[in-house]
Design a protein around this motif. Structure first.
Motif, mmCIF file in Angstrom:
data_model
loop_
_atom_site.group_PDB
_atom_site.id
_atom_site.type_symbol
_atom_site.label_atom_id
_atom_site.label_comp_id
_atom_site.label_asym_id
_atom_site.label_seq_id
_atom_site.Cartn_x
_atom_site.Cartn_y
_atom_site.Cartn_z
ATOM 1 N N ALA A 1 0.853 -1.204 -0.164
ATOM 2 C CA ALA A 1 0.022 -0.120 0.117
ATOM 3 C C ALA A 1 0.734 1.282 0.062
ATOM 4 C CB ALA A 1 -0.972 -0.056 1.129
ATOM 5 N N LEU A 2 1.947 1.442 0.661
ATOM 6 C CA LEU A 2 2.795 2.436 0.649
ATOM 7 C C LEU A 2 3.571 2.642 -0.672
ATOM 8 C CD1 LEU A 2 4.600 1.651 4.083
ATOM 9 C CD2 LEU A 2 3.254 3.854 3.456
ATOM 10 N N VAL A 3 3.914 1.317 -1.431
ATOM 11 C CA VAL A 3 4.418 1.631 -2.582
ATOM 12 C C VAL A 3 3.514 2.216 -3.890
ATOM 13 C CG1 VAL A 3 5.209 0.341 -4.630
ATOM 14 C CG2 VAL A 3 6.295 -0.303 -2.224
ATOM 15 N N LYS A 4 2.039 1.684 -3.646
ATOM 16 C CA LYS A 4 0.912 2.356 -4.369
ATOM 17 C C LYS A 4 1.034 3.644 -4.308
ATOM 18 C CE LYS A 4 -2.853 0.135 -4.765
ATOM 19 N NZ LYS A 4 -3.967 -0.523 -4.261
ATOM 20 N N LYS A 5 1.367 4.303 -3.067
ATOM 21 C CA LYS A 5 1.050 5.631 -2.884
ATOM 22 C C LYS A 5 2.227 6.537 -3.471
ATOM 23 C CE LYS A 5 -2.054 5.653 1.235
ATOM 24 N NZ LYS A 5 -2.740 6.797 0.680
ATOM 25 N N GLY A 6 3.174 5.780 -3.682
ATOM 26 C CA GLY A 6 4.609 6.191 -4.267
ATOM 27 C C GLY A 6 5.719 6.359 -3.474
ATOM 28 N N VAL B 1 -1.795 4.383 6.214
ATOM 29 C CA VAL B 1 -2.211 3.071 5.401
ATOM 30 C C VAL B 1 -2.594 2.060 6.156
ATOM 31 C CG1 VAL B 1 -1.038 0.808 4.576
ATOM 32 C CG2 VAL B 1 -0.218 3.224 3.816
ATOM 33 N N LEU B 2 -2.511 2.100 7.532
ATOM 34 C CA LEU B 2 -2.903 1.087 8.542
ATOM 35 C C LEU B 2 -4.500 1.513 8.662
ATOM 36 C CD1 LEU B 2 -0.498 0.621 11.568
ATOM 37 C CD2 LEU B 2 -0.949 -0.837 9.501
ATOM 38 N N ALA B 3 -4.628 2.783 8.826
ATOM 39 C CA ALA B 3 -6.247 3.166 8.883
ATOM 40 C C ALA B 3 -7.122 2.792 7.597
ATOM 41 C CB ALA B 3 -6.441 4.644 9.020
ATOM 42 N N GLU B 4 -6.529 3.044 6.324
ATOM 43 C CA GLU B 4 -7.141 2.564 5.114
ATOM 44 C C GLU B 4 -7.395 0.929 5.094
ATOM 45 O OE1 GLU B 4 -5.341 6.228 2.365
ATOM 46 O OE2 GLU B 4 -4.436 4.042 2.289
ATOM 47 N N LEU B 5 -6.468 0.242 5.685
ATOM 48 C CA LEU B 5 -6.543 -1.078 5.606
ATOM 49 C C LEU B 5 -7.693 -1.681 6.374
ATOM 50 C CD1 LEU B 5 -2.946 -2.446 5.436
ATOM 51 C CD2 LEU B 5 -4.506 -2.688 3.469
ATOM 52 N N ARG B 6 -7.465 -0.968 7.661
ATOM 53 C CA ARG B 6 -8.736 -1.341 8.943
ATOM 54 C C ARG B 6 -10.098 -1.086 8.586
ATOM 55 N NH1 ARG B 6 -4.758 0.729 12.912
ATOM 56 N NH2 ARG B 6 -3.633 -0.799 13.665
ATOM 57 N N HIS C 1 -0.870 -1.168 -10.685
ATOM 58 C CA HIS C 1 -1.078 -2.283 -10.710
ATOM 59 C C HIS C 1 0.081 -2.824 -9.873
ATOM 60 C CE1 HIS C 1 -3.483 -1.138 -13.849
ATOM 61 N NE2 HIS C 1 -4.045 -2.223 -13.993
ATOM 62 N N HIS C 2 0.092 -3.640 -8.975
ATOM 63 C CA HIS C 2 1.169 -4.190 -8.028
ATOM 64 C C HIS C 2 1.146 -5.640 -7.787
ATOM 65 C CE1 HIS C 2 -2.149 -3.619 -5.060
ATOM 66 N NE2 HIS C 2 -1.352 -4.316 -4.254
#
Length: 543
Positions: free
Chosen positions: A83-88, A107-112, A121-122
């Motif tokens: 998720a961090l890589v997707k954010k750049g 990122v943790l908040a988004e995953l939760r 694409h990853h």
């Protein structure tokens, strides 16, 4: 062959609660970077062990958080870094990412919360063997038909149970066929998320375009040089207006020459019966609303021809395509009526899945098992006492009938089972407390593992879903479980996911998730007669 024991049947249930951590090292080589990892142990001890061998002492643990979503499911450090890589943010080496603590926390908040993450694409996973077989068999069949008649429109059925990975595999077939225009049609718009995420997240489909009514955009303005997938419901795309004409907003659909049309979860005329049966325990008004929501609106506006599969789809589909692909886990009517011959069918069952899982583990013990996340289905059967069988056999057809056993009257707080004392005996049985049965077991010297008494089973039933015949039975069960003499059951929070008060569609789900929380420190029983049985995943019900 000896009879399997409970230990043989049940996989070990983990007790640890995984945590995500991030730490920094105060030196020039690691400036601006964080090591993002995961452990089920004490984070301080785990980090100290990692750095002890290198004699590193100038480290700071910047983050220590549970690896749990709001629904109680678990995410991994791999997902956090992805998720961090997707954010750049730059992934420097292995688990090191150039970012701040705030970035990781976001990122943790988004995953939760389940917030959808945009970005590149990853995903890089490949096809499993059976998925590759499906693609190969389908392509070979299409080619054989086209070799005989270049203008023919072949049809193929994937009779595959859930977890097969139909969306990803369908896209791989489309890519193999070098398609440019793919149309996905379904009666259940709720499945759109899987179709969108697989296309938008996997590296194999970089450059592909995804469109649907919910994504917006003008389908007529797409880049014609790039492949496009359009997702829609039968109800919306093929429905007619009051005059019987194609809806103006969908006229473009009928002008496109599609390369592949996919019918997702199309049960060959059985959908009306399914919609009716799924919520038959609910009140009529609620059942109608549920069915309308489950299958989207405008059901009655669809051509009646759709209720029976035609040999020629052009009889009821005013669209053109090179080939059709049908996806269904329950194509019973199609198989029974011979709509597809053996050469047109790919089959994949739960048994096939579990056999492949065991075979992979045996032949590749040191590799990640691609079937590892697919749990086994366990069925435990129990012999009911004759006195309860007599009650359950007193229904309309003089045969075993749970509707007769759980027959209830009244509503709300005054709802009560007709055979209340016998249902109480059933509650006592499943926790191993029925005196008459216990005496019989003492004579035989055997005692089966009762669900709510055997210590090996109890951890798996911390959160359970009970399906009952109708709303009255659900209300009666809630009332019975709450009576003061049922001290054992008072330890469980009972959730009523039945009746008008529970809401329709996904409305009953938030109260369930709130009651379960992380799932580690709570115990719940969810009562339903149809709600939350499709399109919903509650991890703790199968954990």
């Amino acid at each position: 062959m000896s009879k399997p024991t409970i230990e043989d049947i049940l996989a070990p249930k983990p007790t640890a609660r995984p945590r995500i951590y991030a730490y920094a090292i105060a030196d020039a080589a690691h400036h601006g970077q964080l090591k993002v990892g995961q452990t089920t142990r004490d984070v301080k001890r785990r980090v100290a062990e990692q750095l002890k061998t290198a004699a590193i002492q100038n480290f700071t643990i910047a983050l220590d958080e549970p690896a749990e979503r709001d629904d109680g499911s678990i995410f991994t450090d791999h997902e956090v870094r992805a998720a961090l890589v997707k954010k750049g943010f730059e992934k420097v080496t292995l688990e090191w990412v150039r970012c701040t603590v705030a970035d990781v926390a976001t990122v943790l908040a988004e995953l939760r919360t389940g917030q959808r993450l945009g970005g590149t694409h990853h995903e890089t996973f490949g096809l499993r063997d059976e998925q590759l077989d499906a693609v190969n068999k389908t392509q070979d069949y299409y080619r054989s038909i086209w070799a005989e008649d270049a203008n023919a429109v072949p049809r193929f059925l994937w009779n595959a149970k859930m977890r097969f990975g139909k969306t990803f595999t369908t896209y791989q077939l489309a890519k193999r066929l070098q398609t440019k225009r793919v149309l996905v049609l379904t009666f259940k718009p709720a499945v759109e998320d899987a179709w969108a995420s697989d296309l938008e997240n996997h590296v194999d489909f970089d450059g592909w375009q995804y469109l649907s009514r919910s994504t917006g955009g003008d389908p007529t303005q797409i880049d014609r040089a790039k492949p496009v997938v359009y997702f829609g419901s039968f109800q919306d795309l093929l429905g007619r207006d009051a005059a019987g004409n194609i809806k103006p907003r969908n006229e473009w659909l009928h002008a496109v020459n599609w390369d592949l049309v996919v019918f997702d979860e199309y049960h060959f005329g059985a959908w009306r019966d399914t919609a009716k049966e799924l919520f038959e325990g609910e009140d009529d008004a609620v059942a109608k609303k549920e069915a309308k929501l489950e299958y989207a609106g405008e059901l009655d506006g669809i051509n009646e021809d759709l209720t029976v599969l035609s040999i020629a789809e052009t009889d009821f589909l005013p669209i053109t395509t090179r080939a059709y692909l049908y996806l269904s886990g329950t194509p019973f009517k199609a198989l029974a009526t011979g709509e597809f011959i053996e050469e047109q069918i790919f089959n994949w069952t739960y048994t096939d899945e579990q056999r492949a899982k065991a075979a992979f583990a045996a032949t590749h013990p040191d590799k990640r098992n691609p079937y590892g996340a697919l749990p086994q289905m366990r069925l435990l059967t129990y012999q009911m006492p004759d006195e309860l069988l007599a009650i359950a056999s007193g229904g309309e057809f003089d045969e075993f009938d749970l509707n007769a056993f759980f027959e209830a009257k009244g509503t709300g707080d005054v709802a009560e089972f007709k055979h209340k004392s016998d249902v109480q005996k059933w509650l006592d049985i499943i926790r191993g407390g029925y005196a008459a049965q216990s005496a019989e077991l003492l004579k035989t010297g055997t005692r089966p593992p009762f669900p709510y008494s055997d210590v090996r089973l109890l951890p798996y039933l911390q959160h359970s879903f009970w399906y009952l015949p109708n709303v009255a039975a659900c209300q009666a069960m809630a009332n019975l479980l709450a009576e003061r003499h049922n001290t054992f059951w008072l330890g469980y929070q009972v959730i009523m996911a039945a009746g008008a008060a529970a809401g329709i569609g996904l409305e009953p789900l938030p109260p369930v998730r709130r009651a379960i929380g992380s799932g580690f420190d709570t115990k719940t029983i969810t009562l339903s007669c149809g709600k939350l049985t499709t399109g919903v995943t509650v991890a703790q019900w199968s954990a």
